[in-house]
Write an enzyme that holds these catalytic residues in place. Structure first.
Site, PDB file in Angstrom:
ATOM      1  NE  ARG A 137     -12.764  83.439  58.092  1.00 30.95           N
ATOM      2  CZ  ARG A 137     -14.043  83.828  58.183  1.00 30.95           C
ATOM      3  NH1 ARG A 137     -14.850  83.246  59.001  1.00 30.95           N
ATOM      4  NH2 ARG A 137     -14.478  84.787  57.422  1.00 30.95           N
ATOM      5  NE  ARG A 183     -15.417  90.096  55.316  1.00 36.49           N
ATOM      6  CZ  ARG A 183     -16.707  90.426  55.232  1.00 36.49           C
ATOM      7  NH1 ARG A 183     -17.061  91.683  55.044  1.00 36.49           N
ATOM      8  NH2 ARG A 183     -17.627  89.520  55.331  1.00 36.49           N
ATOM      9  CE  LYS A 207     -18.660  81.859  55.775  1.00 34.20           C
ATOM     10  NZ  LYS A 207     -18.531  82.852  54.676  1.00 34.20           N
ATOM     11  NE  ARG A 216     -23.399  90.614  55.349  1.00 30.06           N
ATOM     12  CZ  ARG A 216     -22.419  89.760  55.476  1.00 30.06           C
ATOM     13  NH1 ARG A 216     -22.677  88.485  55.622  1.00 30.06           N
ATOM     14  NH2 ARG A 216     -21.177  90.168  55.429  1.00 30.06           N
ATOM     15  NE  ARG A 251     -20.545  91.123  58.904  1.00 28.65           N
ATOM     16  CZ  ARG A 251     -20.188  89.901  58.556  1.00 28.65           C
ATOM     17  NH1 ARG A 251     -21.078  88.929  58.592  1.00 28.65           N
ATOM     18  NH2 ARG A 251     -18.967  89.630  58.178  1.00 28.65           N
TER      19      ARG A 251
HETATM   20  P1  AP5 Z   1     -24.561  85.591  54.255  1.00 29.08           P
HETATM   21  O1  AP5 Z   1     -25.422  84.393  54.485  1.00 29.08           O
HETATM   22  O2  AP5 Z   1     -24.516  86.617  55.317  1.00 29.08           O
HETATM   23  O3  AP5 Z   1     -23.077  85.142  53.830  1.00 29.08           O
HETATM   24  P2  AP5 Z   1     -21.871  84.590  54.696  1.00 29.08           P
HETATM   25  O4  AP5 Z   1     -21.221  83.525  53.909  1.00 29.08           O
HETATM   26  O5  AP5 Z   1     -22.338  84.229  56.081  1.00 29.08           O
HETATM   27  O6  AP5 Z   1     -20.945  85.879  54.689  1.00 29.08           O
HETATM   28  P3  AP5 Z   1     -20.053  86.530  55.824  1.00 29.08           P
HETATM   29  O7  AP5 Z   1     -19.729  87.914  55.380  1.00 29.08           O
HETATM   30  O8  AP5 Z   1     -20.735  86.369  57.167  1.00 29.08           O
HETATM   31  O9  AP5 Z   1     -18.798  85.658  55.766  1.00 29.08           O
HETATM   32  P4  AP5 Z   1     -17.414  85.956  56.349  1.00 29.08           P
HETATM   33  O10 AP5 Z   1     -16.851  84.617  56.394  1.00 29.08           O
HETATM   34  O11 AP5 Z   1     -16.636  86.976  55.637  1.00 29.08           O
HETATM   35  O12 AP5 Z   1     -17.755  86.676  57.752  1.00 29.08           O
HETATM   36  P5  AP5 Z   1     -17.664  86.178  59.251  1.00 29.08           P
HETATM   37  O13 AP5 Z   1     -18.734  86.827  60.001  1.00 29.08           O
HETATM   38  O14 AP5 Z   1     -17.517  84.725  59.327  1.00 29.08           O
HETATM   39  O15 AP5 Z   1     -25.048  86.246  52.876  1.00 29.08           O
HETATM   40  C1  AP5 Z   1     -24.475  87.442  52.395  1.00 29.08           C
HETATM   41  C2  AP5 Z   1     -25.565  88.277  51.702  1.00 29.08           C
HETATM   42  O16 AP5 Z   1     -26.006  87.591  50.527  1.00 29.08           O
HETATM   43  C3  AP5 Z   1     -26.849  88.503  52.555  1.00 29.08           C
HETATM   44  O17 AP5 Z   1     -27.359  89.769  52.267  1.00 29.08           O
HETATM   45  C4  AP5 Z   1     -27.810  87.404  52.079  1.00 29.08           C
HETATM   46  O18 AP5 Z   1     -29.161  87.784  52.235  1.00 29.08           O
HETATM   47  C5  AP5 Z   1     -27.400  87.282  50.608  1.00 29.08           C
HETATM   48  N1  AP5 Z   1     -27.545  85.906  50.110  1.00 29.08           N
HETATM   49  C6  AP5 Z   1     -27.193  84.747  50.743  1.00 29.08           C
HETATM   50  N2  AP5 Z   1     -27.442  83.680  49.959  1.00 29.08           N
HETATM   51  C7  AP5 Z   1     -27.970  84.182  48.800  1.00 29.08           C
HETATM   52  C8  AP5 Z   1     -28.417  83.574  47.578  1.00 29.08           C
HETATM   53  N3  AP5 Z   1     -28.383  82.239  47.393  1.00 29.08           N
HETATM   54  N4  AP5 Z   1     -28.850  84.401  46.593  1.00 29.08           N
HETATM   55  C9  AP5 Z   1     -28.882  85.756  46.740  1.00 29.08           C
HETATM   56  N5  AP5 Z   1     -28.473  86.392  47.879  1.00 29.08           N
HETATM   57  C10 AP5 Z   1     -28.012  85.603  48.881  1.00 29.08           C
HETATM   58  O19 AP5 Z   1     -16.230  86.820  59.679  1.00 29.08           O
HETATM   59  C11 AP5 Z   1     -16.066  88.198  59.831  1.00 29.08           C
HETATM   60  C12 AP5 Z   1     -14.665  88.489  60.355  1.00 29.08           C
HETATM   61  O20 AP5 Z   1     -14.489  87.882  61.644  1.00 29.08           O
HETATM   62  C13 AP5 Z   1     -13.509  87.946  59.494  1.00 29.08           C
HETATM   63  O21 AP5 Z   1     -13.158  88.812  58.449  1.00 29.08           O
HETATM   64  C14 AP5 Z   1     -12.403  87.819  60.552  1.00 29.08           C
HETATM   65  O22 AP5 Z   1     -11.810  89.058  60.847  1.00 29.08           O
HETATM   66  C15 AP5 Z   1     -13.172  87.345  61.790  1.00 29.08           C
HETATM   67  N6  AP5 Z   1     -13.268  85.878  61.863  1.00 29.08           N
HETATM   68  C16 AP5 Z   1     -14.404  85.133  61.796  1.00 29.08           C
HETATM   69  N7  AP5 Z   1     -14.105  83.818  61.884  1.00 29.08           N
HETATM   70  C17 AP5 Z   1     -12.761  83.733  62.004  1.00 29.08           C
HETATM   71  C18 AP5 Z   1     -11.856  82.640  62.088  1.00 29.08           C
HETATM   72  N8  AP5 Z   1     -12.289  81.363  62.066  1.00 29.08           N
HETATM   73  N9  AP5 Z   1     -10.535  82.916  62.185  1.00 29.08           N
HETATM   74  C19 AP5 Z   1     -10.084  84.188  62.224  1.00 29.08           C
HETATM   75  N10 AP5 Z   1     -10.878  85.269  62.105  1.00 29.08           N
HETATM   76  C20 AP5 Z   1     -12.216  85.051  61.992  1.00 29.08           C
HETATM   77 MG    MG Z   2     -21.870  84.931  58.035  1.00 35.33          MG
END
Ligand code: AP5
Ligand code: MG
Length: 215
Positions: free
Chosen positions: A88, A171, A13, A127, A160
């Protein structure tokens, strides 16, 4: 252009959001980035969010909905926004619809990026992200030119704290239980688009760009 990027942790994402931002002038709103900034600043919100993030649980809806509502009221969201990692839960999706309805807006596309669990686990272990500009890299799939340094701004890269195997498994489980039901929520609104995220990031972006060209 009012867009949501959905998908499990590590689906890409953040990576796709960076490509979208570079092609279209809309603000990228990542609730994860907002919580991490608050944790880094040591605010009350950060202290509250950290308890949930460290174990891979969702921050409670009332906290999350509040910060998104405030962000969407900022002038830069007037002509569109790209939400990443929000909503979410069904409660968050319903609250978002209400906020948008008041502003005579609606979600035009919910883009769901799908990636198999085993690939996610592999991606998360490699990552690293920039402390300054939040750019995302992968030591295996998308390394920075100079190890530990961001290509875009020279900032320091970090891993992270929620990318350890135990938290990633939690997660993933939380995603399946609480966020997967949103796919049918947006399907019913006829705005859901599923994209295969298990390809090179530039290939995934080509599909997303085709979708966004309609708006
Ligand atoms: P990346 O682009 O970072 O993936 P992502 O989908 O953004 O993953 P996240 O870990 O950020 O998602 P998440 O939803 O768990 O975390 P968030 O920060 O929202 O890519 C991942 C890796 O893969 C990178 O190394 C990249 O280079 C590689 N990659 C990407 N695309 C690729 C491809 N095509 N091929 C190969 N490699 C690739 O949330 C974190 C925490 O915050 C949650 O657990 C929760 O506690 C809280 N939180 C956030 N939002 C909410 C909400 N709405 N409600 C409640 N709690 C929330
Ligand atoms: Mg992200």
């Amino acid at each position: 252009m009012n867009i949501i990027l959905m998908g499990p942790p590590g689906a890409g994402k953040g990576t796709q959001a960076e490509l979208i931002k570079a092609a279209y002038p809309i603000p990228h709103i990542s609730t994860g980035d907002m919580f991490r900034a608050a944790v880094g600043q040591g605010t009350e919100l950060g202290k509250e969010a950290k308890k949930y993030m460290d174990s891979g649980k969702l921050v409670p809806d009332e906290v999350t909905i509040g910060i998104v509502e405030e962000r969407l009221a900022q002038p830069d969201c007037a002509t569109g926004f790209l939400l990443d990692g929000f909503p979410r839960t069904t409660g968050q999706a319903q609250a978002l619809d209400k906020v948008l309805e008041k502003q005579n807006k609606k979600i035009e596309a919910a883009i769901s990026i799908s990636v198999p669990d085993e690939i996610i686990i592999e991606r998360m272990s490699g990552r690293v992200s920039c402390k300054e500009c939040k750019a995302v890299y992968n030591i295996k799939f998308n390394p920075s030119i100079k190890a530990g340094i961001c290509d875009k701004c020279g900032g320091e890269l970090f891993q992270r704290s929620d990318d350890n195997i135990e938290t990633v498994s939690n997660r993933l489980a939380v995603y399946k239980e609480q966020t997967n039901p949103l796919l049918s929520y947006y399907q019913k609104q006829n705005v859901l688009h599923e994209v295969n995220g298990n390809r090179d990031a530039s290939e995934v972006f080509k599909d997303i760009k085709k979708l966004l060209e309609r708006f």
